[in-house]
Write a protein that holds these residues in place. Structure first.
Motif, PDB file in Angstrom:
ATOM      1  N   GLU A   1     -53.705 -19.080-139.299  1.00  0.00           N
ATOM      2  CA  GLU A   1     -52.628 -19.922-139.623  1.00  0.00           C
ATOM      3  C   GLU A   1     -52.342 -20.035-141.048  1.00  0.00           C
ATOM      4  O   GLU A   1     -51.228 -19.917-141.473  1.00  0.00           O
ATOM      5  CB  GLU A   1     -52.708 -21.346-138.892  1.00  0.00           C
ATOM      6  CG  GLU A   1     -51.664 -22.120-138.819  1.00  0.00           C
ATOM      7  CD  GLU A   1     -50.211 -21.462-138.308  1.00  0.00           C
ATOM      8  OE1 GLU A   1     -49.161 -21.435-138.857  1.00  0.00           O
ATOM      9  OE2 GLU A   1     -50.437 -20.734-137.359  1.00  0.00           O
TER      10      GLU A   1
ATOM     11  N   SER B   1     -50.858 -16.654-141.868  1.00  0.00           N
ATOM     12  CA  SER B   1     -49.482 -16.775-141.532  1.00  0.00           C
ATOM     13  C   SER B   1     -48.429 -17.381-142.112  1.00  0.00           C
ATOM     14  O   SER B   1     -47.366 -16.849-142.399  1.00  0.00           O
ATOM     15  CB  SER B   1     -49.362 -17.257-139.999  1.00  0.00           C
ATOM     16  OG  SER B   1     -50.305 -16.355-139.298  1.00  0.00           O
TER      17      SER B   1
ATOM     18  N   ARG C   1     -45.129 -15.842-143.996  1.00  0.00           N
ATOM     19  CA  ARG C   1     -43.613 -16.179-143.841  1.00  0.00           C
ATOM     20  C   ARG C   1     -43.209 -16.460-145.116  1.00  0.00           C
ATOM     21  O   ARG C   1     -42.104 -16.054-145.321  1.00  0.00           O
ATOM     22  CB  ARG C   1     -43.963 -17.472-143.278  1.00  0.00           C
ATOM     23  CG  ARG C   1     -44.224 -17.460-141.460  1.00  0.00           C
ATOM     24  CD  ARG C   1     -43.955 -18.959-140.810  1.00  0.00           C
ATOM     25  NE  ARG C   1     -44.255 -18.623-139.563  1.00  0.00           N
ATOM     26  CZ  ARG C   1     -45.358 -18.849-138.785  1.00  0.00           C
ATOM     27  NH1 ARG C   1     -46.609 -19.223-139.630  1.00  0.00           N
ATOM     28  NH2 ARG C   1     -45.510 -18.746-137.458  1.00  0.00           N
TER      29      ARG C   1
ATOM     30  N   TYR D   1     -35.596 -15.560-141.988  1.00  0.00           N
ATOM     31  CA  TYR D   1     -36.504 -16.449-141.458  1.00  0.00           C
ATOM     32  C   TYR D   1     -36.883 -16.120-139.733  1.00  0.00           C
ATOM     33  O   TYR D   1     -37.785 -15.890-139.221  1.00  0.00           O
ATOM     34  CB  TYR D   1     -36.355 -18.117-141.656  1.00  0.00           C
ATOM     35  CG  TYR D   1     -35.413 -18.436-140.465  1.00  0.00           C
ATOM     36  CD1 TYR D   1     -35.756 -18.918-139.112  1.00  0.00           C
ATOM     37  CD2 TYR D   1     -34.020 -18.373-140.726  1.00  0.00           C
ATOM     38  CE1 TYR D   1     -34.851 -19.412-138.335  1.00  0.00           C
ATOM     39  CE2 TYR D   1     -32.981 -18.917-140.040  1.00  0.00           C
ATOM     40  CZ  TYR D   1     -33.548 -19.620-138.638  1.00  0.00           C
ATOM     41  OH  TYR D   1     -32.597 -19.987-138.043  1.00  0.00           O
ATOM     42  N   ASP D   2     -35.634 -15.795-138.940  1.00  0.00           N
ATOM     43  CA  ASP D   2     -35.880 -15.600-137.723  1.00  0.00           C
ATOM     44  C   ASP D   2     -36.461 -13.949-137.465  1.00  0.00           C
ATOM     45  O   ASP D   2     -37.290 -13.957-136.260  1.00  0.00           O
ATOM     46  CB  ASP D   2     -34.560 -15.872-136.892  1.00  0.00           C
ATOM     47  CG  ASP D   2     -33.541 -14.740-137.434  1.00  0.00           C
ATOM     48  OD1 ASP D   2     -33.518 -14.410-138.554  1.00  0.00           O
ATOM     49  OD2 ASP D   2     -32.537 -14.592-136.632  1.00  0.00           O
TER      50      ASP D   2
ATOM     51  N   GLU E   1     -40.166 -14.641-138.026  1.00  0.00           N
ATOM     52  CA  GLU E   1     -40.846 -15.141-136.899  1.00  0.00           C
ATOM     53  C   GLU E   1     -40.996 -14.285-135.581  1.00  0.00           C
ATOM     54  O   GLU E   1     -42.090 -14.314-135.037  1.00  0.00           O
ATOM     55  CB  GLU E   1     -40.088 -16.458-136.319  1.00  0.00           C
ATOM     56  CG  GLU E   1     -40.019 -17.760-137.352  1.00  0.00           C
ATOM     57  CD  GLU E   1     -41.487 -18.065-137.402  1.00  0.00           C
ATOM     58  OE1 GLU E   1     -42.346 -18.184-136.438  1.00  0.00           O
ATOM     59  OE2 GLU E   1     -41.916 -18.581-138.620  1.00  0.00           O
TER      60      GLU E   1
ATOM     61  N   ILE F   1     -43.884 -11.997-136.649  1.00  0.00           N
ATOM     62  CA  ILE F   1     -45.254 -12.817-136.557  1.00  0.00           C
ATOM     63  C   ILE F   1     -45.813 -13.153-135.130  1.00  0.00           C
ATOM     64  O   ILE F   1     -46.863 -13.163-134.958  1.00  0.00           O
ATOM     65  CB  ILE F   1     -45.075 -13.964-137.565  1.00  0.00           C
ATOM     66  CG1 ILE F   1     -45.272 -13.597-139.052  1.00  0.00           C
ATOM     67  CG2 ILE F   1     -46.433 -14.965-137.391  1.00  0.00           C
ATOM     68  CD1 ILE F   1     -45.143 -14.757-139.881  1.00  0.00           C
ATOM     69  N   SER F   2     -44.753 -13.267-134.176  1.00  0.00           N
ATOM     70  CA  SER F   2     -45.198 -13.674-132.948  1.00  0.00           C
ATOM     71  C   SER F   2     -45.384 -12.677-132.213  1.00  0.00           C
ATOM     72  O   SER F   2     -45.801 -12.620-130.786  1.00  0.00           O
ATOM     73  CB  SER F   2     -43.817 -14.166-132.229  1.00  0.00           C
ATOM     74  OG  SER F   2     -43.204 -15.581-132.959  1.00  0.00           O
TER      75      SER F   2
ATOM     76  N   LYS G   1     -36.792 -14.692-130.705  1.00  0.00           N
ATOM     77  CA  LYS G   1     -36.896 -15.514-131.919  1.00  0.00           C
ATOM     78  C   LYS G   1     -35.587 -15.395-132.685  1.00  0.00           C
ATOM     79  O   LYS G   1     -35.248 -16.214-133.478  1.00  0.00           O
ATOM     80  CB  LYS G   1     -38.238 -15.295-132.701  1.00  0.00           C
ATOM     81  CG  LYS G   1     -39.540 -15.279-131.960  1.00  0.00           C
ATOM     82  CD  LYS G   1     -39.569 -16.896-131.631  1.00  0.00           C
ATOM     83  CE  LYS G   1     -41.230 -17.382-131.109  1.00  0.00           C
ATOM     84  NZ  LYS G   1     -41.496 -18.575-130.729  1.00  0.00           N
TER      85      LYS G   1
END
Length: 692
Positions: free
Chosen positions: A531, A534, A538, A548-549, A552, A555-556, A688
C-alpha cells in the motif's frame, strides 16, 4: 493615502538552512494577515542576511476597509413586548452593535421571525493594526530547531537582538517581551555601524549597503555567482555548478567578495572526490574544472567583507584547505594499503539498526536480494556475477578511515577503492550507484548491476523498518523511506524493468527471517509495504500529468509491475480521447457492479437464454484476441476488442434479470459477467474511469 512599511528582525547568525523557509513564512503569514484584516497593498518584498529577516510592504492603505455586514438579533417575539416596544433583549442587542431602533428590521428565518440590522464597522487605522499584529507574525515563524534566551518565553532559531518597525517615517512601536521596536538597525558586524538610524522606509536598502550589508539575497547570489565565474574563467576553467552550495553561501555572508586560491599540485593526484568533498562540504569552497570536467588546482571561496587585505585572507584559506587535504590524503593512503574485500568482515562491529542487525547482515541481505532480482530479470551470467560481487563489497567502504571522516563519500570511495583493488569497472561503478538517486532530480544508475543493487538496498531498508513498525506517518519520515521508494520506482521506469513489487517485498522480508531470524506479522507487513508503494505510484503518475481516475483504473488491475502500469496508463490515456466512450464506460460499469457479487466465473451454456448466449459467444470470439494483445502489451488494441462487447452487454441488461431467485441461474449469469470483468481487469478497471 498609501504608505510603506518596514519590519526587520535582527538576530544572531541564523543557520543557512533555516533562512529560505523562514522568509517564506514571513511573507505568507504577513500576506494572510493583511488579507484577513481587509488591508490592500501594492507589493511585498522579503529580504534576508545571516543577521536579519526583513520585509517591506509598499502601497499599504492607511486604514482598513469599512466592514458592512448583516447582524442577526433576537427573535421578534422576545425583541418586542405586547405593545411593540423594545425589550431588554433588543436594547442590549442595539447597544452592542451601536445602532438605534431605526436600523432594525424583521425577516423570516426557517419559519421564525428575527430582528436584523445592517451594521457598518469603521476600519481601524493601519498603525493600530500593525502594532497589535506584528508581534504575532514574528512569533508565528517556525524553525526546525528553536531556542529560548534571557528568560523570555518567545522561541526563535537564534536570539532576537533588535527590531525595526517603520511606517513611512514613523516608528510603529511595540514591545516583544522586552525587545522594543525602533528605527535603529545594524550594519556589517565588523565593517559597518552598530547604530544606523532610519528616517524613512525608503532608506533601508541603501543605508545598509553603505554599511557593507547587501540585504537583497538575490543580489548577493548574483554577486557570488558571476564574480566566481569570472575568477574561474581568468584561470581557464569553469565554476562547478552547485545550486545548493550557492544558496548556502549566499545565506552565510552579508557583503560577499569572491576570491580565488590555489590547491597544491601534490593533492591533485588524489581521486577528485577526495579533494572536492572537503572543499565543498566542510569549507564551502567552489571547485574549478576544465572543459573536460577535470579538477584544476584552484578553488573559489567567498569572504564576508570587502577586498581589504584579500591576499592575506586567500593565504589563510589555502592553509586551512591544505590541512584538510593533508588529512584526506593520509586517510586515503592508509585505506588503500588493504584491498576493499578485507573491510567486509569489519562490518560485523557496526550496527545498522538495533533490531535489524549489523551492516554485515545488511550486506548479506542486499547481496542475496540483488541476486534474486537478477534472476527475476533474467540477466546474463556476467551481470549476475557482477551483482553478486558488488553486493558483497557494497558497504565495505563504510568502515574505511576516509568515509568515517567524510561520510558524504560513501559509495564514491567504495568505487575508488574497488578500482584500486582491481575489481572490474562494472562492479566498481555499481558500488557507487547503489546510493542513486540520493535526492529528487538526482542522477540514476547507468548499469544494470548498479540499478539492481540500488533497488535491493532500498527495498531491504524499507522492508526491514516496516517489519519492526517504523514507517512514515503524516509529514514525518525520519529515515527517508518515501524518497527511497520513489528511487526504486524511478529506476524501474527509467530502465524499463519488468519487476513484481509483490515478489520484491516477499523476497526482502524472507531474507530478514532467514538472515536475522526476525519475527513479525508477515502478511500485515507485506500489505502495508504494498500500500505504501501504491501511494507513491499514485503521486508520481499524477505528477506526470496522468489523470487520477486513469491511475486508479491501472492500480486496480491484477498487475504489480510498475513499468507495465505506466504503459497501461499511457495507452489508456490516449484511448480515452476517442469519441463516444461515455456509453461504453456505462456498460462496463454495470458489468463491474454485478460481477463483484459472483462466487466464480464458471458458466454452464445450457442454462443460458438467447440474449445470454449472444453475449457469451461474443466474449468467446474476442477473448483470445484480447489476451494476445495483452501479451504484446498492446493495451489500446485489447480495449478496442473489449468495446465489441458493448452492444451484446446492453442487450443482456435490457432483456435479462440477473438477480433472480433461482440460485443456479443467478450464479450462472453472475459468472458470465465475472468472466468479462476479470478479462477487463487484465487491462484496466474501466469502472474507475470518470465519464466526462
Amino acid at each position: 493615502m498609501s504608505k510603506n512599511y518596514l519590519l526587520e528582525i535582527g538576530v544572531e547568525e541564523l543557520p543557512a538552512r533555516f533562512v529560505g523557509d523562514a522568509l517564506e513564512q514571513l511573507q505568507t503569514n504577513t500576506s494572510d494577515f493583511l488579507k484577513e484584516e481587509r488591508i490592500n497593498y501594492n507589493s511585498m518584498k522579503v529580504y534576508s542576511t545571516p543577521r536579519r529577516l526583513a520585509l517591506i510592504v509598499e502601497g499599504l492603505e492607511d486604514k482598513q476597509e469599512d466592514l458592512k455586514e448583516t447582524v442577526k438579533g433576537p427573535a421578534k417575539k422576545i425583541a418586542f413586548d405586547s405593545d411593540g416596544n423594545p425589550t431588554k433583549a433588543l436594547l442590549g442587542f442595539m447597544r452592542g452593535q451601536n445602532i438605534d431602533i431605526a436600523s432594525i428590521y424583521v425577516e423570516d428565518h426557517n419559519g421564525v421571525e428575527y430582528v436584523y440590522a445592517d451594521v457598518v464597522k469603521e476600519g481601524k487605522e493601519i498603525e493600530e493594526i500593525l502594532k497589535e499584529n506584528i508581534p504575532n507574525i514574528i512569533k508565528s515563524i517556525n524553525f526546525p530547531k528553536s531556542m529560548r534566551w534571557g528568560g523570555k518565553n518567545i522561541r526563535f532559531a537564534r536570539p532576537i537582538r533588535w527590531l525595526v518597525s517603520l511606517l513611512d517615517d514613523e516608528i510603529v512601536s511595540f514591545d516583544l517581551e522586552g525587545i522594543e521596536a525602533s528605527n535603529i538597525t545594524k550594519g556589517h558586524r565588523f565593517l559597518g555601524s552598530n547604530r544606523i538610524e532610519l528616517n524613512n522606509v525608503n532608506e533601508y536598502v541603501e543605508a545598509l549597503r553603505k554599511n557593507f550589508v547587501i540585504v537583497d539575497q538575490e543580489e548577493r547570489k548574483d554577486i557570488i555567482k558571476y564574480g566566481s565565474e569570472r575568477l574561474a574563467k581568468e584561470k581557464g576553467g569553469n565554476l562547478q555548478q552547485d545550486e545548493n552550495l550557492l544558496d548556502e553561501v549566499t545565506n552565510i555572508v552579508e557583503y560577499p567578495t569572491p576570491m580565488i586560491g590555489r590547491i597544491k599540485e601534490e593533492y591533485l593526484s588524489l581521486p577528485a572526490d577526495v579533494v572536492i568533498t572537503p572543499m565543498k562540504e566542510h569549507l564551502r569552497f567552489f571547485p574549478v574544472l576544465d572543459d573536460k570536467k577535470r579538477l584544476l588546482p584552484y578553488f573559489i571561496t567567498v569572504r564576508n567583507g570587502n577586498d581589504d587585505f584579500i591576499e592575506t585572507v586567500i593565504k589563510g584559506n589555502e592553509k586551512v584547505l591544505g590541512a584538510r587535504l593533508e588529512d584526506a590524503r593520509f586517510f586515503y593512503m592508509d585505506d588503500v594499503k588493504r584491498p576493499l574485500e578485507s573491510y567486509v568482515e569489519d562490518l560485523q562491529r557496526i550496527v545498522f539498526q538495533e533490531k535489524l542487525g549489523t551492516l554485515y547482515d545488511k550486506t548479506k541481505r542486499v547481496q542475496n536480494l540483488g541476486i534474486k532480482i537478477g534472476e527475476y530479470l533474467e540477466v546474463g551470467e556476467e551481470t549476475e556475477r557482477n551483482i553478486e560481487r558488488a553486493g558483497y563489497l557494497s558497504k565495505a567502504d563504510l568502515v574505511t578511515k576516509m568515509v568515517s571522516e567524510f561520510t558524504e563519500l560513501q559509495g564514491k570511495m567504495g568505487m575508488e577503492y574497488a578500482k584500486c583493488s582491481e575489481e572490474n569497472e562494472i562492479v566498481s561503478l555499481a558500488i557507487f550507484e547503489q546510493y542513486l538517486p540520493r535526492f529528487a532530480g538526482d542522477e540514476l544508475p547507468t548499469t544494470t548491476a548498479g540499478s539492481v543493487l540500488s533497488i535491493a538496498d532500498k527495498m531491504d531498508t524499507i522492508s526491514g523498518l516496516f517489519a519492526i513498525g517504523i514507517h512514515p506517518t503524516g509529514s514525518q519520515d525520519p529515515f527517508g523511506l518515501r524518497r527511497q521508494a520513489l528511487g526504486i520506482i524511478n529506476i524501474i521506469l527509467d530502465k524499463k524493468l519488468n519487476l513484481s513489487i509483490n515478489e520484491l517485498v516477499e523476497t526482502a522480508l524472507y531474507f530478514y527471517v532467514e538472515v536475522n531470524g526476525l519475527a513479525f506479522d508477515y502478511n500485515k507487513v507485506k500489505d502495508e509495504i504494498i500500500e505504501f508503494f501504491s501511494g507513491r505510484i499514485r503521486n508520481m503518475f499524477m505528477d506526470m500529468g496522468i489523470r487520477y481516475d486513469i491511475v486508479e483504473a491501472v492500480i486496480s488491475t491484477n498487475t504489480d509491475d510498475i513499468y507495465d502500469m505506466k504503459i497501461r496508463a499511457n495507452k489508456l490515456n490516449e484511448w480515452l480521447k476517442k469519441e463516444g466512450l461515455s456509453e461504453i464506460l456505462s456498460a462496463f460499469n454495470r458489468v463491474a457492479n454485478l460481477a463483484e457479487k459472483a462466487i466464480s466465473d464458471e458458466v454452464q451454456r445450457d442454462l443460458l437464454t438467447e440474449e445470454e448466449i449472444e453475449l457469451y459467444e461474443s466474449f468467446n470470439n474476442v477473448e483470445e484476441k484480447i489476451n494476445s494483445s495483452i501479451d504484446k502489451k498492446e493495451y489500446d488494441k485489447a480495449l478496442d476488442q473489449l468495446v465489441v462487447l458493448k452492444e451484446p452487454i446492453d442487450k443482456f441488461f435490457d432483456k435479462v434479470m440477473v438477480m433472480v431467485d433461482d440460485e443456479k441461474i443467478r450464479n450462472n449469469r453472475l459468472g458470465l459477467l465475472k468472466k468479462i470483468y476479470d478479462t477487463m481487469l487484465q487491462i484496466c478497471d474501466l469502472s474507475k474511469i470518470v465519464n466526462k
